[in-house]
Design an enzyme around this catalytic site. Structure first.
Site, PDB file in Angstrom:
ATOM      1  N   HIS A  54      49.044  12.450  56.005  1.00  0.00           N
ATOM      2  CA  HIS A  54      48.458  11.085  55.102  1.00  0.00           C
ATOM      3  C   HIS A  54      47.073  11.297  54.683  1.00  0.00           C
ATOM      4  O   HIS A  54      46.238  11.990  55.227  1.00  0.00           O
ATOM      5  CB  HIS A  54      48.796   9.823  55.887  1.00  0.00           C
ATOM      6  CG  HIS A  54      48.051   9.533  56.989  1.00  0.00           C
ATOM      7  ND1 HIS A  54      48.627   9.929  58.199  1.00  0.00           N
ATOM      8  CD2 HIS A  54      46.910   9.068  57.038  1.00  0.00           C
ATOM      9  CE1 HIS A  54      47.778   9.549  59.072  1.00  0.00           C
ATOM     10  NE2 HIS A  54      46.636   8.945  58.495  1.00  0.00           N
ATOM     11  N   ALA A  55      46.680  10.209  53.735  1.00  0.00           N
ATOM     12  CA  ALA A  55      45.227   9.808  53.470  1.00  0.00           C
ATOM     13  C   ALA A  55      44.923   8.625  53.467  1.00  0.00           C
ATOM     14  O   ALA A  55      45.825   7.820  53.642  1.00  0.00           O
ATOM     15  CB  ALA A  55      44.920  10.611  51.792  1.00  0.00           C
TER      16      ALA A  55
END
Length: 137
Positions: A54-55
């Site tokens: 994820h970011a």
């Protein structure tokens, strides 16, 4: 756009005593360039599994290999780099807008994370195609 060069290894202060062992110190705003609002750690990751994927839109993080080793794959939507973390006196600062995957955990590895804010699901980008649309330009 976030640059991969903004994600960097930071050497923490290591105090060594040959008879008593080592001590590493991390202090908010001295070693960590943000207020620490949350600390968590990842451990007992089964062989072949990964974490992250994820970011974050705004969150800053520092990953510390408390024990063992692991690899962090960083991606800004245009390019990618791998960072091996295997020294407990070093940490990896990850800036917002960087997709990260943590993989290749050694047996007994512990990854501690220092985070700039409390958990907020709205800060996560969990879909890589959405991430590429936002940051891959």
């Amino acid at each position: 756009m976030a640059e991969l060069s903004d994600c960097k290894i930071i050497d923490l202060r290591k105090i060594s005593d040959p008879t008593r062992g080592n001590l590493t110190v991390v202090e908010q705003l001295a070693d960590v360039p943000f207020d620490i609002k949350r600390v968590y750690w990842i451990y007992d990751v089964p062989a072949g599994e990964s974490r992250g994927g994820h970011a974050h839109k705004a969150l800053m993080q520092m990953l510390v290999p408390m024990s063992g080793s692991f690899k962090v794959v960083l991606n800004n939507g245009k390019e990618e780099k791998e960072v091996l973390l295997n020294h407990p006196w070093q940490c990896l600062m990850i800036v917002p807008g960087i997709w990260r995957t943590i993989e290749d955990f050694s047996s007994g590895a512990v990854c501690m994370c220092l985070a700039s804010d409390h958990y907020d699901e709205l800060d996560y980008i969990r879909d890589y195609d959405q991430f590429k649309a936002l940051y891959g330009k």
